[in-house]
Write a protein that holds these residues in place. Structure first.
Motif, short mmCIF file in Angstrom:
data_model
loop_
_atom_site.label_atom_id
_atom_site.label_comp_id
_atom_site.label_asym_id
_atom_site.label_seq_id
_atom_site.Cartn_x
_atom_site.Cartn_y
_atom_site.Cartn_z
N MET A 155 0.82 -1.20 0.00
CA MET A 155 0.00 0.00 0.00
C MET A 155 0.86 1.26 0.00
SD MET A 155 -3.02 1.15 0.00
CE MET A 155 -4.01 2.52 0.47
N SER A 156 1.97 1.24 0.71
CA SER A 156 2.79 2.45 0.81
C SER A 156 3.39 2.82 -0.55
CB SER A 156 3.89 2.28 1.84
OG SER A 156 4.78 1.27 1.45
N LEU A 157 3.75 1.85 -1.39
CA LEU A 157 4.30 2.16 -2.71
C LEU A 157 3.26 2.89 -3.56
CD1 LEU A 157 6.55 2.04 -4.79
CD2 LEU A 157 5.68 -0.20 -5.46
N VAL A 158 2.03 2.43 -3.53
CA VAL A 158 0.97 3.08 -4.30
C VAL A 158 0.78 4.52 -3.83
CG1 VAL A 158 -1.51 3.03 -4.79
CG2 VAL A 158 -0.20 0.91 -4.75
N ARG A 159 0.78 4.73 -2.52
CA ARG A 159 0.61 6.08 -1.99
C ARG A 159 1.79 6.97 -2.36
NH1 ARG A 159 -1.58 5.84 4.02
NH2 ARG A 159 -2.23 7.96 3.52
N GLN A 160 3.00 6.41 -2.37
CA GLN A 160 4.17 7.19 -2.75
C GLN A 160 4.10 7.59 -4.21
OE1 GLN A 160 7.96 5.53 -1.41
NE2 GLN A 160 6.78 4.34 0.07
#
Length: 86
Positions: free
Chosen positions: A1-6
């Protein structure tokens, strides 16, 4: 999820929140908040601070915000070949 948000331009944001203890107003306590947020408006942090002021007893003294983008365009590279090793 963090990669998508980044990839959506969210940045890892850390806030050092200093607040007064309700029973001892001369004493400052520190709280560390960290989440992915959108700079420069920081809507997630603002919602958290609004909640703090509305629901918690310790009045805020100061907030120090640090933010860093973890993925930049220079770090992303297109791969033209893939090699598989046994």
């Amino acid at each position: 999820m963090s990669l998508v948000r980044q990839l959506q331009n969210h940045r890892l944001t850390t806030a050092r929140i200093f607040y007064h203890l309700p029973d001892f107003p001369a004493v400052l306590q520190q709280y560390i908040w960290q989440d992915y947020d959108l700079a420069p408006d920081f809507p997630h942090l603002r919602r958290f601070l609004d909640f703090w002021q509305r629901e918690l007893e310790g009045p805020l003294h100061s907030v120090h915000v640090m933010s860093a983008s973890l993925i930049t365009s220079s770090e992303m590279k297109v791969v033209h070949r893939e090699f598989v090793l046994h």
